[in-house]
Design a protein around this motif. Structure first.
Motif, mmCIF file in Angstrom:
data_model
loop_
_atom_site.group_PDB
_atom_site.id
_atom_site.type_symbol
_atom_site.label_atom_id
_atom_site.label_comp_id
_atom_site.label_asym_id
_atom_site.label_seq_id
_atom_site.Cartn_x
_atom_site.Cartn_y
_atom_site.Cartn_z
ATOM 1 N N GLN A 59 0.783 -1.133 0.138
ATOM 2 C CA GLN A 59 0.002 -0.118 -0.098
ATOM 3 C C GLN A 59 0.799 1.437 0.052
ATOM 4 O O GLN A 59 0.386 2.465 -0.289
ATOM 5 C CB GLN A 59 -0.968 0.093 1.237
ATOM 6 N N TYR A 60 2.362 1.371 0.199
ATOM 7 C CA TYR A 60 2.876 2.162 0.460
ATOM 8 C C TYR A 60 3.873 2.391 -0.702
ATOM 9 O O TYR A 60 4.990 3.269 -0.462
ATOM 10 C CB TYR A 60 3.942 2.171 1.899
ATOM 11 N N THR A 61 3.721 1.453 -1.799
ATOM 12 C CA THR A 61 4.718 1.650 -2.704
ATOM 13 C C THR A 61 5.089 3.110 -3.369
ATOM 14 O O THR A 61 6.123 3.470 -3.635
ATOM 15 C CB THR A 61 4.567 0.779 -3.942
ATOM 16 N N HIS A 62 3.943 3.836 -3.705
ATOM 17 C CA HIS A 62 4.136 5.234 -4.250
ATOM 18 C C HIS A 62 4.819 6.128 -3.174
ATOM 19 O O HIS A 62 5.131 6.809 -3.712
ATOM 20 C CB HIS A 62 2.818 5.891 -4.726
ATOM 21 N N LEU A 63 4.426 5.710 -1.793
ATOM 22 C CA LEU A 63 5.396 6.830 -0.887
ATOM 23 C C LEU A 63 6.888 6.643 -1.195
ATOM 24 O O LEU A 63 7.415 7.600 -0.859
ATOM 25 C CB LEU A 63 4.781 6.268 0.458
ATOM 26 N N ILE A 64 7.261 5.436 -1.486
ATOM 27 C CA ILE A 64 8.730 5.369 -1.868
ATOM 28 C C ILE A 64 9.130 6.360 -2.836
ATOM 29 O O ILE A 64 10.133 7.017 -2.925
ATOM 30 C CB ILE A 64 9.071 3.807 -2.086
ATOM 31 N N LYS A 65 8.403 6.535 -3.982
ATOM 32 C CA LYS A 65 8.809 7.331 -5.088
ATOM 33 C C LYS A 65 8.749 8.805 -4.586
ATOM 34 O O LYS A 65 9.293 9.642 -4.828
ATOM 35 C CB LYS A 65 7.626 7.174 -6.083
ATOM 36 N N VAL A 66 7.260 9.049 -3.821
ATOM 37 C CA VAL A 66 7.329 10.321 -3.267
ATOM 38 C C VAL A 66 8.714 10.820 -2.303
ATOM 39 O O VAL A 66 9.181 12.089 -2.227
ATOM 40 C CB VAL A 66 6.056 10.677 -2.303
ATOM 41 N N ALA A 67 9.002 9.894 -1.417
ATOM 42 C CA ALA A 67 10.311 10.097 -0.714
ATOM 43 C C ALA A 67 11.362 10.323 -1.544
ATOM 44 O O ALA A 67 12.330 11.422 -1.090
ATOM 45 C CB ALA A 67 10.416 8.969 0.453
ATOM 46 N N PHE A 68 11.706 9.639 -2.620
ATOM 47 C CA PHE A 68 12.928 9.880 -3.209
ATOM 48 C C PHE A 68 12.894 11.136 -4.132
ATOM 49 O O PHE A 68 13.635 11.733 -4.036
ATOM 50 C CB PHE A 68 13.310 8.815 -4.160
#
Length: 514
Positions: free
Chosen positions: A14-23
């Motif tokens: 559920q958090y995969t896109h948060l990885i992109k946001v963080a980077f």
């Protein structure tokens, strides 16, 4: 000239896109691809300066071996960071064992045993992180070393610097994890050697999106679904900046399921921003369609269809060929539409849509999170009632009524929610609370009022959470001093016999009850 990039293999978190946001926030471009994509197919396209690989979390178990993973990703010599499921996958692939030992969800204390490369610059020896796992790494693969353990003893972090393999049982991409950004920064710059590019900003997003909207809409008429939430407000403002006034019509559907003040705010917004508004009265249709419907997923589908039917009628009347709605990424992810993700709930504007539509769909905010949308609203200088609007579900009070949805039951949950919001929004903790609302539970409650037993009064649950993007949330402790006042007002003013407070984080619970 190609930019340095990190690729994220999506195993369904559920958090995969948060990885992109963080980077993105630290200036490192990322690309999310399905976890079963073969490495040779990825590099065939070319044009990438790949510097590292991230394995996301996921809903499956490594032991089930449900996702066909290409081990060629590990033969590239690129640094690899495994998160949650990815942590367990790395350990399993290199000879460690994974099994059920200690489930952990939400805020968890982790002891940093060695600084290593991932924790470089992290001063605390104990940090609070965000966990969401059932399985754990039970034995350590050869050449890996344990650099952190949780308070329960679970292996929280592993690294093998020689082979440039790193893994975390927790989620550094989630805002609740202390020093999470520092860990991802260490991976991107210290370990992968990536060079920073342009960071995500609301201005850059708007400047990129306006030409895209112009090219998509062209000279056609467009209607937008204006629900009264921050996402739909910001989307409508963005489209208004992109097209001529006479091309755009905002539609507010009065479903009978929304807060009392929403229609007034929508009218004010459209007047202030020179936008044509059409209000459609459909409460009878919505309540009629919901008659006898008690299952939450079906409620969303029924409501989604009723909204789309209303929009299609207006589109035909106005000869509009494009329809826009304020879907954001958390709506998409929780509806289970990414390849390996699990459906948490079908959002009315994602899971409720029919397969065929009579207009072209546009969702300009689809890949953003709520905090990013608020930043765009602030960039547009939109007023506080828009930018700091408390989150409210698109299906309205229907999903805060357990059991059948009737006008009478919606009136109860609306009135009790107004009491909750009146107390919290006028308190010093208002800006700290992401959402505060009530749920009408399908449980009768025996009460005592006026020295008499009162049978079959209703029970209300109060839910207040703190979050940044709704993907994770903590129940709010800051509202504790106000709960007695809320309870007294509800029981004094309404036929409610019992008020309770929900003290469950997300995960393991969702924010909404349905």
């Amino acid at each position: 000239m190609s930019q340095d990039m990190i690729v994220v293999l999506d195993f369904g978190s559920q958090y995969t896109h948060l990885i992109k946001v963080a980077f993105d926030s630290i200036g490192v471009p990322t690309e999310i691809v399905p976890a079963d994509l073969k490495y040779r197919d990825y590099v065939r396209d070319g044009g990438r300066q790949l510097k590292g690989v991230v394995f996301s979390g996921g809903a499956s178990s490594v032991k089930l071996n449900e996702i066909a993973f290409d081990r060629d990703w590990l033969e590239t010599g690129l640094p690899v960071l495994g998160l949650c499921y990815g942590h367990q996958l790395l350990a399993s692939l290199y000879g460690g064992s994974v099994g059920k030992e200690q489930s952990e969800f939400g805020d968890t204390k982790v002891d940093v045993l060695e600084t290593g490369e991932l924790f470089a610059g992290v001063q605390q020896r104990q940090i609070t992180v965000w966990m969401s796992h059932n399985d754990s790494v039970l034995s350590v693969p050869d050449a890996f070393r344990v650099i952190a353990r949780s308070a329960s003893g679970a292996i929280a972090a592993l690294e093998d610097p020689k082979r440039r393999l790193y893994s975390l049982q927790f989620h550094p991409e989630v805002s609740h994890t202390e020093s999470g950004t520092a860990m991802l920064t260490n991976f991107a710059f210290r370990i992968c050697g990536a060079q920073p590019a342009q960071k995500w900003t609301p201005q850059a997003f708007v400047e990129q999106k306006i030409p895209e909207i112009k090219a998509f809409v062209k000279d056609r008429r467009i209607i937008v679904g204006l629900s009264g939430g921050v996402d739909s407000y910001v989307m409508t403002k963005l489209i208004r900046r992109s097209v001529d006034k006479d091309q755009l019509i905002a539609i507010y559907v009065d479903s009978g399921l929304m807060p009392t003040q929403t229609e007034f705010e929508v009218e004010r917004f459209c007047a202030d921003n020179d936008i044509h508004l059409q209000v459609i009265r459909e409460a009878d249709r919505f309540f009629g369609d919901l008659t006898g419907v008690t299952e939450s997923f079906q409620k969303c589908r029924v409501i989604g269809k009723a909204f789309i039917d209303a929009f299609e009628v207006v589109a035909k009347q106005q000869r509009a060929e494009v329809f826009a709605q304020g879907t954001i990424w958390s709506d998409v992810v929780e509806s289970g539409v990414t390849k390996f993700s699990s459906q948490i709930k079908p959002h009315h504007n994602v899971g409720g849509l029919p397969e065929r539509l009579n207009f072209d769909m546009m969702e300009p905010l689809r890949y953003l999170f709520k905090d990013q949308v608020r930043k765009i609203g602030a960039y547009f200088d939109l007023p506080d009632y828009v930018v700091h609007k408390k989150v409210f579900p698109g299906p309205g009070f229907a999903i805060r009524v357990q059991g059948e949805v009737t006008r009478e039951r919606v009136a109860l949950v609306r009135q009790s929610t107004e009491i909750v919001e009146d107390v919290i929004n006028n308190s010093p903790v208002s800006r700290d609370v992401w959402m505060a609302f009530s749920i009408l539970v399908d449980v009768p409650s025996l009460g005592v009022k006026g020295d008499k037993h009162v049978k079959n009064e209703q029970a209300i649950v109060i839910r207040a959470v703190e979050s940044t993007n709704s993907m994770t949330a903590n129940f709010s402790r800051k509202v504790f001093p106000y709960l007695a006042e809320i309870s007294k007002k509800i029981t004094d003013q309404m036929e409610i016999g019992r008020v309770v407070y929900d003290i469950t984080d997300k995960p393991p619970a969702t924010i909404e009850w349905q």
